[in-house]
Design a protein around this motif. Structure first.
Motif, PDB file in Angstrom:
ATOM      1  N   SER A 156     -90.338 -44.424-100.949  1.00  0.00           N
ATOM      2  CA  SER A 156     -88.994 -44.537-101.523  1.00  0.00           C
ATOM      3  C   SER A 156     -88.928 -43.826-102.864  1.00  0.00           C
ATOM      4  O   SER A 156     -89.945 -43.427-103.424  1.00  0.00           O
ATOM      5  CB  SER A 156     -88.595 -46.002-101.634  1.00  0.00           C
ATOM      6  OG  SER A 156     -88.348 -46.505-100.337  1.00  0.00           O
ATOM      7  N   TYR A 157     -87.722 -43.700-103.405  1.00  0.00           N
ATOM      8  CA  TYR A 157     -87.567 -42.858-104.587  1.00  0.00           C
ATOM      9  C   TYR A 157     -86.413 -43.320-105.464  1.00  0.00           C
ATOM     10  O   TYR A 157     -85.585 -44.134-105.056  1.00  0.00           O
ATOM     11  CB  TYR A 157     -87.341 -41.402-104.156  1.00  0.00           C
ATOM     12  CG  TYR A 157     -86.229 -41.230-103.156  1.00  0.00           C
ATOM     13  CD1 TYR A 157     -84.947 -40.918-103.566  1.00  0.00           C
ATOM     14  CD2 TYR A 157     -86.462 -41.407-101.797  1.00  0.00           C
ATOM     15  CE1 TYR A 157     -83.918 -40.775-102.650  1.00  0.00           C
ATOM     16  CE2 TYR A 157     -85.442 -41.260-100.870  1.00  0.00           C
ATOM     17  CZ  TYR A 157     -84.174 -40.947-101.295  1.00  0.00           C
ATOM     18  OH  TYR A 157     -83.157 -40.813-100.388  1.00  0.00           O
ATOM     19  N   ASP A 158     -86.424 -42.777-106.683  1.00  0.00           N
ATOM     20  CA  ASP A 158     -85.356 -42.957-107.668  1.00  0.00           C
ATOM     21  C   ASP A 158     -85.227 -44.396-108.179  1.00  0.00           C
ATOM     22  O   ASP A 158     -84.156 -44.807-108.579  1.00  0.00           O
ATOM     23  CB  ASP A 158     -84.017 -42.489-107.086  1.00  0.00           C
ATOM     24  CG  ASP A 158     -83.297 -41.531-108.037  1.00  0.00           C
ATOM     25  OD1 ASP A 158     -83.849 -41.259-109.118  1.00  0.00           O
ATOM     26  OD2 ASP A 158     -82.186 -41.082-107.697  1.00  0.00           O
ATOM     27  N   TYR A 159     -86.306 -45.151-108.127  1.00  0.00           N
ATOM     28  CA  TYR A 159     -86.265 -46.530-108.619  1.00  0.00           C
ATOM     29  C   TYR A 159     -86.802 -46.615-110.040  1.00  0.00           C
ATOM     30  O   TYR A 159     -87.561 -45.765-110.505  1.00  0.00           O
ATOM     31  CB  TYR A 159     -87.074 -47.467-107.708  1.00  0.00           C
ATOM     32  CG  TYR A 159     -88.479 -47.000-107.435  1.00  0.00           C
ATOM     33  CD1 TYR A 159     -89.512 -47.196-108.347  1.00  0.00           C
ATOM     34  CD2 TYR A 159     -88.769 -46.339-106.246  1.00  0.00           C
ATOM     35  CE1 TYR A 159     -90.796 -46.756-108.082  1.00  0.00           C
ATOM     36  CE2 TYR A 159     -90.047 -45.900-105.974  1.00  0.00           C
ATOM     37  CZ  TYR A 159     -91.059 -46.105-106.900  1.00  0.00           C
ATOM     38  OH  TYR A 159     -92.328 -45.660-106.644  1.00  0.00           O
ATOM     39  N   THR A 160     -86.386 -47.670-110.727  1.00  0.00           N
ATOM     40  CA  THR A 160     -86.909 -48.016-112.039  1.00  0.00           C
ATOM     41  C   THR A 160     -87.282 -49.492-111.977  1.00  0.00           C
ATOM     42  O   THR A 160     -86.415 -50.341-111.747  1.00  0.00           O
ATOM     43  CB  THR A 160     -85.860 -47.794-113.151  1.00  0.00           C
ATOM     44  OG1 THR A 160     -85.486 -46.410-113.150  1.00  0.00           O
ATOM     45  CG2 THR A 160     -86.414 -48.180-114.506  1.00  0.00           C
ATOM     46  N   ILE A 161     -88.564 -49.766-112.161  1.00  0.00           N
ATOM     47  CA  ILE A 161     -89.060 -51.143-112.102  1.00  0.00           C
ATOM     48  C   ILE A 161     -89.944 -51.381-113.315  1.00  0.00           C
ATOM     49  O   ILE A 161     -90.909 -50.660-113.529  1.00  0.00           O
ATOM     50  CB  ILE A 161     -89.861 -51.398-110.803  1.00  0.00           C
ATOM     51  CG1 ILE A 161     -89.012 -51.080-109.574  1.00  0.00           C
ATOM     52  CG2 ILE A 161     -90.361 -52.837-110.762  1.00  0.00           C
ATOM     53  CD1 ILE A 161     -89.782 -51.122-108.261  1.00  0.00           C
ATOM     54  N   ASN A 162     -89.617 -52.383-114.091  1.00  0.00           N
ATOM     55  CA  ASN A 162     -90.407 -52.722-115.264  1.00  0.00           C
ATOM     56  C   ASN A 162     -91.525 -53.683-114.834  1.00  0.00           C
ATOM     57  O   ASN A 162     -91.248 -54.837-114.501  1.00  0.00           O
ATOM     58  CB  ASN A 162     -89.512 -53.373-116.324  1.00  0.00           C
ATOM     59  CG  ASN A 162     -90.256 -53.686-117.606  1.00  0.00           C
ATOM     60  OD1 ASN A 162     -91.485 -53.724-117.640  1.00  0.00           O
ATOM     61  ND2 ASN A 162     -89.504 -53.921-118.667  1.00  0.00           N
ATOM     62  N   PRO A 163     -92.796 -53.223-114.875  1.00  0.00           N
ATOM     63  CA  PRO A 163     -93.905 -54.087-114.457  1.00  0.00           C
ATOM     64  C   PRO A 163     -94.063 -55.342-115.322  1.00  0.00           C
ATOM     65  O   PRO A 163     -94.679 -56.312-114.893  1.00  0.00           O
ATOM     66  CB  PRO A 163     -95.137 -53.191-114.602  1.00  0.00           C
ATOM     67  CG  PRO A 163     -94.616 -51.800-114.570  1.00  0.00           C
ATOM     68  CD  PRO A 163     -93.243 -51.875-115.194  1.00  0.00           C
TER      69      PRO A 163
END
Length: 190
Positions: A156-163
Motif C-alpha cells: 500500500s502507499y501514501d500513508y502517514t502513520i506515527n509509530p
C-alpha cells in the motif's frame, strides 16, 4: 415487527428501499449492481453474502451484522461503519471505493482491503491486528491509537502513520513506505 430470513437469493440491479432490508437476515445471497443509498441499515444481518458493484454511498449503517461477507467493486464513500455489530463478524473489501469512511474504534482483526481507494479513512482507536492492506491508497487516512500489530502495509502507499501514537509490533512495511512512518520528523529521504 416481523423478521424475515432470506436464503440463496440473487438480486440484480435492484434499488433497495429501507423497508426491503429492515429487520431481515440474508444468508448465502448475491447482490449485483444494487443500490442501497436510500437505506438505513437497522437490525439487518448478512451471512456468507457477496456484493458486486453495489452502491452504498452515504448509506446509514446502524446495527448491521456482517459475517463472511465480501464486497467487490462497491462504493462506500462517506459510510460510517462504527455501529456495525461486533459479535461474530467478518467482512472484506476488494476493488472498493472507501474514501472518507469511518471505522472508528472497531475490531477489524484479519480483515482484507485489496486494491481499495481509502482516502481520508478514519481508523482512530481501531484494532487492525493482522489486517491486509494490499495495494491500497491510504492518503490522509487517520491512524491514531490504533493497534496494527502484524498488519501488512507492504504493497500500500501514501500513508502517514506515527509509530509513537500507534501499536505496530511486527507490522510489515516496504522500504518505500518508510517515508510515511518518518513524516513527523520532517526528514528528507532520498
Amino acid at each position: 415487527m416481523s423478521s424475515d430470513y432470506i436464503v440463496n437469493e440473487e438480486y440484480n440491479a435492484i434499488f433497495f428501499l429501507e423497508a426491503d432490508i429492515k429487520f431481515k437476515e440474508f444468508e448465502n445471497c448475491t447482490f449485483h449492481h444494487c443500490d442501497f443509498t436510500d437505506c438505513t441499515f437497522q437490525t439487518v444481518a448478512f451471512v456468507d453474502c457477496n456484493f458486486f458493484e453495489c452502491n452504498f454511498k452515504d448509506t446509514k449503517i446502524n446495527h448491521v451484522s456482517l459475517r463472511g461477507v465480501w464486497f467487490t467493486k462497491c462504493d462506500f464513500t462517506a459510510v460510517n461503519f462504527a455501529m456495525t455489530d461486533q459479535v461474530i463478524y467478518e467482512f472484506h473489501f476488494k476493488d472498493c471505493l472507501l474514501d472518507y469512511t469511518k471505522f472508528y474504534a472497531l475490531k477489524l482483526k484479519k480483515m482484507q482491503f485489496i486494491n481499495c481507494s481509502m482516502i481520508a479513512v478514519d481508523f482512530m482507536a481501531s484494532d487492525l491486528t493482522e489486517v491486509l492492506f494490499d495495494n491500497c491508497n491510504l492518503r490522509r487516512a487517520v491512524f491514531i491509537d490504533t493497534i496494527a500489530n502484524k498488519a501488512d502495509f507492504s504493497t500500500s502507499y501514501d500513508y502517514t502513520i506515527n509509530p509513537e501514537k500507534n501499536k505496530l509490533k511486527k507490522a510489515i512495511f516496504s522500504v518505500e513506505g518508510l517515508k510515511g512512518l518518518l513524516e513527523k520528523y520532517d526528514l528528507i529521504i532520498k
